[in-house]
Design a protein around this motif. Sequence first.
Motif, mmCIF file in Angstrom:
data_model
loop_
_atom_site.group_PDB
_atom_site.id
_atom_site.type_symbol
_atom_site.label_atom_id
_atom_site.label_comp_id
_atom_site.label_asym_id
_atom_site.label_seq_id
_atom_site.Cartn_x
_atom_site.Cartn_y
_atom_site.Cartn_z
ATOM 1 N N GLU A 11 0.884 -1.180 0.000
ATOM 2 C CA GLU A 11 0.000 0.000 0.000
ATOM 3 C C GLU A 11 0.917 1.223 0.000
ATOM 4 O OE1 GLU A 11 -2.313 0.153 3.653
ATOM 5 O OE2 GLU A 11 -0.546 0.600 4.845
ATOM 6 N N ARG A 59 0.636 -6.907 -4.332
ATOM 7 C CA ARG A 59 0.147 -7.914 -3.378
ATOM 8 C C ARG A 59 0.147 -9.260 -4.069
ATOM 9 N NH1 ARG A 59 -4.901 -4.652 -0.417
ATOM 10 N NH2 ARG A 59 -3.627 -2.807 -0.043
ATOM 11 N N GLU A 66 -1.579 -11.788 -4.387
ATOM 12 C CA GLU A 66 -2.929 -12.327 -4.179
ATOM 13 C C GLU A 66 -2.950 -13.831 -4.459
ATOM 14 O OE1 GLU A 66 -5.476 -10.694 -3.054
ATOM 15 O OE2 GLU A 66 -4.994 -8.585 -3.358
ATOM 16 N N PHE A 97 -9.740 -6.218 -11.592
ATOM 17 C CA PHE A 97 -10.330 -5.921 -10.286
ATOM 18 C C PHE A 97 -9.388 -6.337 -9.148
ATOM 19 C CE2 PHE A 97 -12.601 -7.161 -6.471
ATOM 20 C CZ PHE A 97 -13.292 -5.998 -6.194
ATOM 21 N N ARG A 98 -8.885 -7.565 -9.221
ATOM 22 C CA ARG A 98 -7.952 -8.023 -8.186
ATOM 23 C C ARG A 98 -6.696 -8.514 -8.871
ATOM 24 N NH1 ARG A 98 -8.970 -8.868 -3.225
ATOM 25 N NH2 ARG A 98 -11.183 -9.287 -3.482
ATOM 26 N N SER A 99 -5.668 -7.692 -8.901
ATOM 27 C CA SER A 99 -4.431 -8.095 -9.576
ATOM 28 C C SER A 99 -3.282 -8.058 -8.573
ATOM 29 C CB SER A 99 -4.170 -7.188 -10.775
ATOM 30 O OG SER A 99 -4.320 -5.846 -10.404
ATOM 31 N N PHE A 126 -0.892 -3.181 -8.894
ATOM 32 C CA PHE A 126 -1.954 -2.220 -9.189
ATOM 33 C C PHE A 126 -1.521 -0.852 -8.685
ATOM 34 C CE2 PHE A 126 -3.516 -2.190 -4.788
ATOM 35 C CZ PHE A 126 -3.040 -3.413 -4.328
ATOM 36 N N GLN A 149 -2.563 2.726 -6.525
ATOM 37 C CA GLN A 149 -3.458 3.303 -5.524
ATOM 38 C C GLN A 149 -3.353 4.829 -5.527
ATOM 39 O OE1 GLN A 149 -2.104 1.365 -1.867
ATOM 40 N NE2 GLN A 149 -4.058 0.277 -1.781
ATOM 41 N N GLU A 201 -4.036 7.460 -2.524
ATOM 42 C CA GLU A 201 -4.406 7.481 -1.107
ATOM 43 C C GLU A 201 -4.137 8.854 -0.498
ATOM 44 O OE1 GLU A 201 -4.265 3.287 0.763
ATOM 45 O OE2 GLU A 201 -2.178 3.785 0.331
ATOM 46 N N GLU A 236 -16.021 -3.941 -3.477
ATOM 47 C CA GLU A 236 -15.391 -2.691 -3.029
ATOM 48 C C GLU A 236 -14.684 -1.961 -4.165
ATOM 49 O OE1 GLU A 236 -12.480 -3.386 0.036
ATOM 50 O OE2 GLU A 236 -11.461 -1.494 -0.416
ATOM 51 N N LEU A 237 -14.984 -0.663 -4.267
ATOM 52 C CA LEU A 237 -14.309 0.179 -5.240
ATOM 53 C C LEU A 237 -13.229 0.990 -4.540
ATOM 54 C CD1 LEU A 237 -14.361 1.190 -8.155
ATOM 55 C CD2 LEU A 237 -16.176 2.761 -7.515
ATOM 56 N N MET A 238 -13.599 1.592 -3.417
ATOM 57 C CA MET A 238 -12.622 2.312 -2.607
ATOM 58 C C MET A 238 -13.052 2.274 -1.147
ATOM 59 S SD MET A 238 -13.232 6.426 -3.221
ATOM 60 C CE MET A 238 -11.995 6.888 -2.025
ATOM 61 N N GLU A 274 -8.503 8.141 6.131
ATOM 62 C CA GLU A 274 -7.803 7.670 4.931
ATOM 63 C C GLU A 274 -8.746 7.291 3.786
ATOM 64 O OE1 GLU A 274 -6.624 3.551 4.502
ATOM 65 O OE2 GLU A 274 -4.546 4.226 4.345
ATOM 66 N N SER A 285 -8.933 5.830 0.257
ATOM 67 C CA SER A 285 -7.978 5.032 -0.518
ATOM 68 C C SER A 285 -8.686 4.365 -1.696
ATOM 69 C CB SER A 285 -7.383 3.955 0.396
ATOM 70 O OG SER A 285 -6.661 3.014 -0.356
ATOM 71 N N GLY A 316 -8.313 2.285 -5.608
ATOM 72 C CA GLY A 316 -7.486 1.559 -6.559
ATOM 73 C C GLY A 316 -7.775 2.113 -7.951
ATOM 74 N N ARG A 325 -9.344 -0.472 -10.274
ATOM 75 C CA ARG A 325 -10.766 -0.751 -10.009
ATOM 76 C C ARG A 325 -11.639 0.386 -10.510
ATOM 77 N NH1 ARG A 325 -11.209 -3.902 -4.236
ATOM 78 N NH2 ARG A 325 -9.730 -5.515 -4.875
HETATM 79 N N1 GAP Z 1 -4.138 1.799 2.787
HETATM 80 C C1 GAP Z 1 -5.374 1.112 2.891
HETATM 81 C C2 GAP Z 1 -5.505 0.046 1.909
HETATM 82 O O1 GAP Z 1 -4.585 -0.275 1.191
HETATM 83 P P1 GAP Z 1 -7.213 -1.676 0.953
HETATM 84 O O2 GAP Z 1 -8.702 -1.791 1.143
HETATM 85 O O3 GAP Z 1 -6.412 -2.897 1.159
HETATM 86 O O4 GAP Z 1 -6.755 -0.501 1.918
HETATM 87 C C3 GAP Z 1 -7.416 0.143 -0.907
HETATM 88 O O5 GAP Z 1 -6.920 -1.114 -0.507
HETATM 89 C C4 GAP Z 1 -7.944 0.082 -2.331
HETATM 90 O O6 GAP Z 1 -6.934 -0.463 -3.181
HETATM 91 C C5 GAP Z 1 -9.143 -0.850 -2.514
HETATM 92 O O7 GAP Z 1 -10.362 -0.191 -2.225
HETATM 93 C C6 GAP Z 1 -9.036 -1.207 -3.972
HETATM 94 O O8 GAP Z 1 -9.622 -0.199 -4.776
HETATM 95 C C7 GAP Z 1 -7.538 -1.229 -4.217
HETATM 96 N N2 GAP Z 1 -7.011 -2.614 -4.191
HETATM 97 C C8 GAP Z 1 -6.689 -3.346 -3.112
HETATM 98 N N3 GAP Z 1 -6.206 -4.557 -3.474
HETATM 99 C C9 GAP Z 1 -6.246 -4.587 -4.833
HETATM 100 C C10 GAP Z 1 -5.879 -5.565 -5.825
HETATM 101 N N4 GAP Z 1 -5.359 -6.748 -5.486
HETATM 102 N N5 GAP Z 1 -6.049 -5.257 -7.134
HETATM 103 C C11 GAP Z 1 -6.559 -4.046 -7.498
HETATM 104 N N6 GAP Z 1 -6.909 -3.096 -6.603
HETATM 105 C C12 GAP Z 1 -6.758 -3.344 -5.293
#
Ligand code: GAP
Length: 499
Positions: free
Chosen positions: A205, A237, A239, A247-249, A252, A254, A256, A322-324, A362, A364, A366, A369
């Motif tokens: 992050e 991350r 994942e 959406f989940r990569s 990505f 951020q 913030e 979740e979008l943000m 905060e 935050s 993506g 997303r």
């Molecule tokens: N600093 C707080 C934080 O990182 P999080 O909910 O883990 O919180 C924030 O992540 C935003 O980052 C999420 O709402 C999403 O939009 C984006 N995000 C998190 N993991 C992601 C992933 N694996 N791929 C794409 N976007 C991701």
Amino acid sequence: MEDLVGLCKRRGFVFQNSELYNGNSGFYDFGPLGSELKSNIKSQFRSQFIHARSDVVSLDSSIISNPKVWESSGHVGGFSDPMSDCKESKKRFRSDQLFWGPVKDEKGDIVCWVCVHEDDTEIMKKEAKKMAKKIIKNEKINVEGRTTIDISTFKDLTFATESDIQNIPSPESLKPTLTMPKDFNLMFSTSVGASSTTPAYLRPETAQGIFVNFKNVMGSSRMKIPFGIAQIGKAFRNEITPRNFVFRSREFEQCEVEYFIPPGDCWKEYHKEWLDFSKNFLLSLGVRDDLMDWDVHSGDGLAHYARACTDVTFRFPFGESELMGIAARGDYDLKAHEEGSGKSLEYYDEETKERYIPHVIEPSLGVDRVFLAIMCSAYAEDEVSGEKRTFLKFKPSVAPVKASILPLLKNKPELVEVAQKLYDELKMRWNVDFDTSGAIGRRYRRADEIGTPFCITVDFDTIEKEGKTVTVRFRDSCEQIRMPIDEVMGFLGKEIDGY
Ligand code: GAP
């Protein structure tokens, strides 16, 4: 979703990373149009969250930090997801995304167990039924009457005991071949320098880069609380199950903000303010209001550091997610880094003469997303002159290409020359296109499909009649108006940038 993914590839928005080598799961490359769209989202964030506010400044911190940063923040110890393996298929699952429960006969006796991926309830029900049918057939189980499955009683795999796991079938093998959930840390590790013995991490992050620079920024830019530090940048991350396109990569971006406030009850007000501000930002980018919602976390749903968190969710074609997030993190992070570094991160309020560790709100998001939510919101189909048309209704401010400049005929140098001159002027300010190939109707379609909001055509009226007018065609309505060529820059400025 398939139509959207197809369009993204065909028109150069998003490509699978390393496609030439059969891909690289969880990584994506953004093509010519995708990289423009992403860059527009980020510059809108910069202009609305930073430039338009006198209380937020920006930061661009390093992706790799001293590993102690991640120890203090709690990521080394706790940034993990539960993981289970299927011993037979060797497939890997996120345990909290697998749901298991019994299949019962008419008498209420358990016939067998099923286990399905998390999804919409109806899809899970369908999958559970399919799986039950296969297991009953494979295992030659005698069933009395009709079977029933009550999805509402299903639990995720993290609730399974050692004895439950002996009964729960893997969605791959249909046999009890799943391992007990174990924690898998999501941080990518690397090593720094030739002789390093301790791992360093790619940041998961951007937030921690802000916390560890709190004093530097405050001191150098003379900010007074309440104030925020914003950062736009890559996060990584590992994942367990990257899915649903971008959406989940695993890599990505951020955007913030850590907004530092005094301790006490005032956080509620600031939290509400940032909720409204964030939602308005998403609306300004063209994310559809009717597809957005709030998800207020409470109890177990709250991250360990948060005292409140509200997600803005979006109804994607694969379900609502979740979008943000807009979290009230208390003073958790600054306290953790004060303890970890042994250096004071207190703020001295000159007016009240008080010293305290600031608390934090905060927002935050993506970028990837939001990119997907904008694509889903913009995707549209209609019929023009009896033909199906696919187009993207991007807001002019985020559209990758702002206008397409079209000489009516490419073999008339007098038209091409005037159009080229207009294009040369506009391209100094925006990403615009110059297209001479094919009939004008086909050129309009190509521009519509990539969401170009305006097509500007130079025709014989432009060069022969007084007033030198061009036609301006609007993408969504296909309506056309004429305007003097030297008013085009001003018109586009108002439509795209608002001035
Ligand atoms: N600093 C707080 C934080 O990182 P999080 O909910 O883990 O919180 C924030 O992540 C935003 O980052 C999420 O709402 C999403 O939009 C984006 N995000 C998190 N993991 C992601 C992933 N694996 N791929 C794409 N976007 C991701």
